[in-house]
Design an enzyme around this catalytic site. Sequence first.
Site, PDB file in Angstrom:
ATOM      1  N   TRP A 162       0.833  -1.215   0.000  1.00 59.59           N
ATOM      2  CA  TRP A 162       0.000   0.000   0.000  1.00 59.59           C
ATOM      3  C   TRP A 162       0.860   1.255   0.000  1.00 59.59           C
ATOM      4  O   TRP A 162       1.880   1.325   0.695  1.00 59.59           O
ATOM      5  CB  TRP A 162      -0.861  -0.005   1.264  1.00 59.59           C
ATOM      6  CG  TRP A 162      -1.425   1.321   1.642  1.00 59.59           C
ATOM      7  CD1 TRP A 162      -0.808   2.308   2.365  1.00 59.59           C
ATOM      8  CD2 TRP A 162      -2.718   1.827   1.319  1.00 59.59           C
ATOM      9  NE1 TRP A 162      -1.639   3.393   2.503  1.00 59.59           N
ATOM     10  CE2 TRP A 162      -2.819   3.119   1.875  1.00 59.59           C
ATOM     11  CE3 TRP A 162      -3.803   1.308   0.605  1.00 59.59           C
ATOM     12  CZ2 TRP A 162      -3.959   3.898   1.750  1.00 59.59           C
ATOM     13  CZ3 TRP A 162      -4.945   2.088   0.480  1.00 59.59           C
ATOM     14  CH2 TRP A 162      -5.026   3.359   1.053  1.00 59.59           C
ATOM     15  N   ASN A 164       0.293   5.689   0.341  1.00 63.01           N
ATOM     16  CA  ASN A 164      -0.502   6.933   0.275  1.00 63.01           C
ATOM     17  C   ASN A 164       0.432   8.119   0.067  1.00 63.01           C
ATOM     18  O   ASN A 164       1.205   8.088  -0.909  1.00 63.01           O
ATOM     19  CB  ASN A 164      -1.538   7.066   1.380  1.00 63.01           C
ATOM     20  CG  ASN A 164      -1.075   6.989   2.807  1.00 63.01           C
ATOM     21  OD1 ASN A 164      -0.630   5.955   3.255  1.00 63.01           O
ATOM     22  ND2 ASN A 164      -1.175   8.065   3.557  1.00 63.01           N
ATOM     23  N   ASP A 165       0.420   9.122   0.903  1.00 64.94           N
ATOM     24  CA  ASP A 165       1.049  10.418   0.583  1.00 64.94           C
ATOM     25  C   ASP A 165       2.491  10.338   0.072  1.00 64.94           C
ATOM     26  O   ASP A 165       3.300   9.572   0.608  1.00 64.94           O
ATOM     27  CB  ASP A 165       1.153  11.291   1.841  1.00 64.94           C
ATOM     28  CG  ASP A 165      -0.098  11.308   2.667  1.00 64.94           C
ATOM     29  OD1 ASP A 165      -1.097  10.721   2.252  1.00 64.94           O
ATOM     30  OD2 ASP A 165      -0.060  11.913   3.751  1.00 64.94           O
ATOM     31  N   GLN A 181       4.374   7.245   1.984  1.00 65.59           N
ATOM     32  CA  GLN A 181       3.752   6.456   3.040  1.00 65.59           C
ATOM     33  C   GLN A 181       3.557   5.047   2.496  1.00 65.59           C
ATOM     34  O   GLN A 181       2.836   4.844   1.511  1.00 65.59           O
ATOM     35  CB  GLN A 181       2.391   7.067   3.416  1.00 65.59           C
ATOM     36  CG  GLN A 181       2.501   8.377   4.170  1.00 65.59           C
ATOM     37  CD  GLN A 181       2.951   8.139   5.597  1.00 65.59           C
ATOM     38  OE1 GLN A 181       2.180   7.767   6.445  1.00 65.59           O
ATOM     39  NE2 GLN A 181       4.234   8.357   5.859  1.00 65.59           N
ATOM     40  N   PHE A 221       4.718   8.795   9.901  1.00 73.93           N
ATOM     41  CA  PHE A 221       3.740   9.480   9.063  1.00 73.93           C
ATOM     42  C   PHE A 221       4.436  10.478   8.141  1.00 73.93           C
ATOM     43  O   PHE A 221       5.656  10.559   8.090  1.00 73.93           O
ATOM     44  CB  PHE A 221       2.695  10.189   9.953  1.00 73.93           C
ATOM     45  CG  PHE A 221       1.540   9.311  10.382  1.00 73.93           C
ATOM     46  CD1 PHE A 221       1.603   7.927  10.292  1.00 73.93           C
ATOM     47  CD2 PHE A 221       0.366   9.864  10.880  1.00 73.93           C
ATOM     48  CE1 PHE A 221       0.533   7.112  10.680  1.00 73.93           C
ATOM     49  CE2 PHE A 221      -0.711   9.080  11.276  1.00 73.93           C
ATOM     50  CZ  PHE A 221      -0.628   7.705  11.168  1.00 73.93           C
ATOM     51  N   SER A 222       3.641  11.292   7.480  1.00 71.42           N
ATOM     52  CA  SER A 222       4.166  12.165   6.418  1.00 71.42           C
ATOM     53  C   SER A 222       5.070  13.268   6.931  1.00 71.42           C
ATOM     54  O   SER A 222       5.011  13.668   8.093  1.00 71.42           O
ATOM     55  CB  SER A 222       3.000  12.781   5.645  1.00 71.42           C
ATOM     56  OG  SER A 222       2.372  11.769   4.905  1.00 71.42           O
ATOM     57  N   ARG A 281       0.414  17.293  12.511  1.00 73.83           N
ATOM     58  CA  ARG A 281       1.254  16.355  11.737  1.00 73.83           C
ATOM     59  C   ARG A 281       1.712  16.933  10.401  1.00 73.83           C
ATOM     60  O   ARG A 281       1.348  18.025  10.015  1.00 73.83           O
ATOM     61  CB  ARG A 281       0.494  15.043  11.501  1.00 73.83           C
ATOM     62  CG  ARG A 281      -0.840  15.170  10.811  1.00 73.83           C
ATOM     63  CD  ARG A 281      -1.454  13.783  10.612  1.00 73.83           C
ATOM     64  NE  ARG A 281      -2.784  13.843  10.048  1.00 73.83           N
ATOM     65  CZ  ARG A 281      -3.908  13.867  10.755  1.00 73.83           C
ATOM     66  NH1 ARG A 281      -3.861  13.890  12.074  1.00 73.83           N
ATOM     67  NH2 ARG A 281      -5.080  13.911  10.151  1.00 73.83           N
ATOM     68  N   ASP A 282       2.524  16.138   9.726  1.00 78.10           N
ATOM     69  CA  ASP A 282       2.984  16.378   8.356  1.00 78.10           C
ATOM     70  C   ASP A 282       3.868  17.625   8.230  1.00 78.10           C
ATOM     71  O   ASP A 282       3.622  18.506   7.386  1.00 78.10           O
ATOM     72  CB  ASP A 282       1.778  16.473   7.382  1.00 78.10           C
ATOM     73  CG  ASP A 282       0.792  15.329   7.571  1.00 78.10           C
ATOM     74  OD1 ASP A 282       1.215  14.257   8.061  1.00 78.10           O
ATOM     75  OD2 ASP A 282      -0.395  15.511   7.256  1.00 78.10           O
ATOM     76  N   GLU A 335      -4.393  18.651   6.484  1.00 73.74           N
ATOM     77  CA  GLU A 335      -3.224  17.770   6.467  1.00 73.74           C
ATOM     78  C   GLU A 335      -2.219  18.271   5.421  1.00 73.74           C
ATOM     79  O   GLU A 335      -2.548  19.080   4.556  1.00 73.74           O
ATOM     80  CB  GLU A 335      -3.642  16.338   6.086  1.00 73.74           C
ATOM     81  CG  GLU A 335      -4.711  15.755   6.991  1.00 73.74           C
ATOM     82  CD  GLU A 335      -5.073  14.309   6.653  1.00 73.74           C
ATOM     83  OE1 GLU A 335      -5.140  13.500   7.589  1.00 73.74           O
ATOM     84  OE2 GLU A 335      -5.294  13.990   5.480  1.00 73.74           O
ATOM     85  N   TRP A 425      -9.296   9.100   0.092  1.00 75.06           N
ATOM     86  CA  TRP A 425      -9.519   8.250   1.272  1.00 75.06           C
ATOM     87  C   TRP A 425     -10.889   7.577   1.271  1.00 75.06           C
ATOM     88  O   TRP A 425     -11.097   6.581   1.952  1.00 75.06           O
ATOM     89  CB  TRP A 425      -9.327   9.050   2.565  1.00 75.06           C
ATOM     90  CG  TRP A 425      -7.884   9.228   2.933  1.00 75.06           C
ATOM     91  CD1 TRP A 425      -7.175  10.390   2.974  1.00 75.06           C
ATOM     92  CD2 TRP A 425      -6.953   8.189   3.321  1.00 75.06           C
ATOM     93  NE1 TRP A 425      -5.870  10.152   3.340  1.00 75.06           N
ATOM     94  CE2 TRP A 425      -5.708   8.805   3.559  1.00 75.06           C
ATOM     95  CE3 TRP A 425      -7.049   6.809   3.463  1.00 75.06           C
ATOM     96  CZ2 TRP A 425      -4.576   8.087   3.947  1.00 75.06           C
ATOM     97  CZ3 TRP A 425      -5.931   6.087   3.844  1.00 75.06           C
ATOM     98  CH2 TRP A 425      -4.707   6.733   4.085  1.00 75.06           C
TER      99      TRP A 425
HETATM  100  C1  FRU Z   1      -2.853  12.197   4.713  1.00 75.08           C
HETATM  101  C2  FRU Z   1      -2.455  11.515   6.011  1.00 75.08           C
HETATM  102  C3  FRU Z   1      -1.450  12.361   6.751  1.00 75.08           C
HETATM  103  C4  FRU Z   1      -0.722  11.353   7.581  1.00 75.08           C
HETATM  104  C5  FRU Z   1      -0.687  10.166   6.672  1.00 75.08           C
HETATM  105  C6  FRU Z   1      -0.715   8.855   7.380  1.00 75.08           C
HETATM  106  O1  FRU Z   1      -3.310  11.337   3.740  1.00 75.08           O
HETATM  107  O2  FRU Z   1      -3.605  11.286   6.796  1.00 75.08           O
HETATM  108  O3  FRU Z   1      -2.009  13.418   7.478  1.00 75.08           O
HETATM  109  O4  FRU Z   1       0.556  11.787   7.945  1.00 75.08           O
HETATM  110  O5  FRU Z   1      -1.799  10.277   5.815  1.00 75.08           O
HETATM  111  O6  FRU Z   1      -0.492   7.796   6.519  1.00 75.08           O
END
Ligand code: FRU
Length: 626
Positions: A162, A164-165, A181, A221-222, A281-282, A335, A425
Site C-alpha cells: 500500500w 498513500n502520501d 507512506q 507518518f508524512s 502532523r505532516d 493535512e 480516502w
Molecule cells: C494524509 C495523512 C497524513 C498522515 C498520513 C498517514 O493522507 O492522513 O495526514 O501523515 O496520511 O499515513
Amino acid sequence: MNKVLKAGVLTLAMTLLPLQFQMMAGDDVVVKHLGKDNVIFRDGNYVSNCIVHVTKPGNFLLMPVQEKSDDAKVDVLVNGKLDRTIYVRLAKNNVDYMMPLDLRPYEGKDVVLNIEMNQSRSSMRDSADDACWQQFAVVDELDTKNVEKYRPLFHHTPVYGWMNDPNGMFYKDGRWHLYYQWNPYGSKWQNMTWGHSSSTDLVNWETHPVAIEPNGLGSVFSGSCAIDHNNTAGFGKDAVIAMYTSAGLNQIQSMAVSTDNGETFEIYPGNPVLVTDTEARDPNMFYNPETGKWTLTLAHALNHEMLIFSSPDMKNWTLESAFGKGLGAQKGVWECPDLFELTVDGTGEKKWMLICNLNPGGLFGGSGTQYFIGDFDGKTFTPDTDADGNVITKWLDFGKDNYAGVSWSDAPDNRRTYIGWMSNWQYAAEVPTKQFRSANTLPREISLFRHTDGQIYASTLPSPEILSIRGKATQDLKGFNIGSKPRMIPLPKANDGVCEIVIDMDSRNNCDIVLELFNSKGDRTTMTYDPARHTFEVDRRHSGDTSFSVDFPAVTSAPTFEHDGKLSLRIFIDRSSIEVFDKTGKFAITTLVFPEEPYSTLAVSATKGTGRIGSLTVYPMNVEYK
Ligand code: FRU
C-alpha cells in the site's frame, strides 16, 4: 514505471518466483499452535496464538495475505529478541497474495514469529486450519513484474504494498527522490514507513530499500526533507534532514538524518523535536534566506489550521503564527501543508502559495487539495482577498483523485515540481488492485497566473520530462468539423492503449464538445466542454468497475477560465487513470477509472450545434512493459 534497483541492499527482481502466484505449501517454516483449543478469550475477542519458526534459509519470507482478514499482530523475534512488531492480514480462508518479510538483515540468525490472530465467535473451528499456515514460504528472489491489469505504466507506484502520501521529496545531484507512506506488509493502510524511489527523469523510477521505519515512537507518518547546505543542524554540510510525524498515542514531530544522499536515515536520538498539545502532523520545512532561519508548517489537523514555526537549527522550534481558522474549506481535517514563493507569470510580482490538503470536505467529496495565495513575512501568512475582503477557496485539481500532494525541495532551475497521491480516502483501500495499491499523479510544474477576476491562481502542467516518452503519433488529424454524429478515433493498441491525446477544440461559442473514451464492454468515460458555463466535466459513472464504493461513481467539473469558446487539452491515459490538463495549465482533472478492458476508441462529437477540432494527435507512450 518502476525499475527495481539491483545494487545496494535490496535486490528485488528479475527471476522467477512470481510473488503473485507463489503459494506453495512447504516445510520452510514450522508452525506450533498454542493454547487450549488454540483460542484464547481476551478483551472481548477470541485470539489464537501461533509460533512460526523459519527453518529454511533464504532472503524473503512470503506471508499469505487475505485482505478481508483482520490484522494479525506479528512479533518478529531474532535470535530470541524482539526486533519489530508488524500487523499483517494473514489469510484465514483464501490467500489473495503474498507479502514478503525481508530476511536479509537476519542472515544466519534464528527468526521466529509470535503471531496473535483474532477469531470471530462463529469461527471457533480450530485456527490451525487457517489458510495461511500451509503457505508460508522462503524464497531468495521476488518477481515484482508489472502483471496487474490496473497497474500503471508511466506513473510511479510501489512495486508491492500500500502507498498513500508522497513524502520528503528533494532533488540532489541530478536525482529526484520520492519517499512515500508505505505499508510493506499488505495493500491496505497499516505499518506506516517511508518507502523510497528515485529517478533522473521523473518517468523511470528505481525502488530503494525502505528509508525510515518506526523506532518505538510510533508509525512514521508524512513529512518533508531539506538539504542543510549551511550545516545549521550540525550533521555536516549538505546532510539531508527529514522531519516527519511519529504517530503513537500522540502525534509528535521527529527528525532523521541522511549523510548518504537520502539512501539511509539515522533517526535522531533527541526526538521528538517538536510537540504540540493537540493532534498535529505532516511537518513541511524550508530554509528562508530572508530570515536566515528554517520555516516549518505543520497541519493542526482537528483545528483546521496550519501552524507556522521557525528554527535556526531544525531542533529548536518557535511557534510564530497560525493560519486558516474559519478560512477556505473546513469540513475535514487539515493535512500535508506546503508553503513556497513563486513569481506571477508575466510579471515580477512575488507571491506565496500555501497548500492545505483536506479530508474529507474536498470539492467533490472525500479528499481534496485547496490552496491560498498571499504574502509571507517569515512569521505570518496573509492571504489575498477579493474586492469585498473575502478569502476565496481555490482548488488545485478538479477531479477526485489528487491528494496529499507537495513539492520537491531544491528542484533545479527554480522549478516548483509537485506530485500527488492519485486516490481518495473515500475508497483508496477498496480499489480493484491487489499486490500494490495506489499510484502517484504525473509530476507537475506549478506556477501562478492572474485571472481577469483580479485573483491569482495556481496553474499546473505535466513536467516537461513527460514529453520524452511520447512515441510516434498513431493519429494526427488536422481541422475537421464535428456535429452530433461522433467521429471515431482509435487509440493505440500497444501497451493496453496507454497514451497522450492532444486536442485543440473550437466550440464556436455555441456547441458543447463531447469526448468519450470507450471499449467493447460498454465502459465509457465522458468528458464535456461547455463554453456557455465555461466548464470542462469528467463523468466516470459508467467508466468500468465502480461497484467497490458508492463514492466512486462521480461527475467532476473544472472552470475553464476562458471566454472565447476555444480550449486546448492534453489528456493522459494510463490503464487506470485519466489526467486532463488545460494546455496552459489553468485546470487539471485527475480521475481513476477501472474499465473491464482498456478503452479502445475516442468518440468526438458536438451537441447543440457544430464545432471544430483544430487538431487532434494521439501519442502512444514509449514505455517498457515491466
Ligand atoms: C494524509 C495523512 C497524513 C498522515 C498520513 C498517514 O493522507 O492522513 O495526514 O501523515 O496520511 O499515513
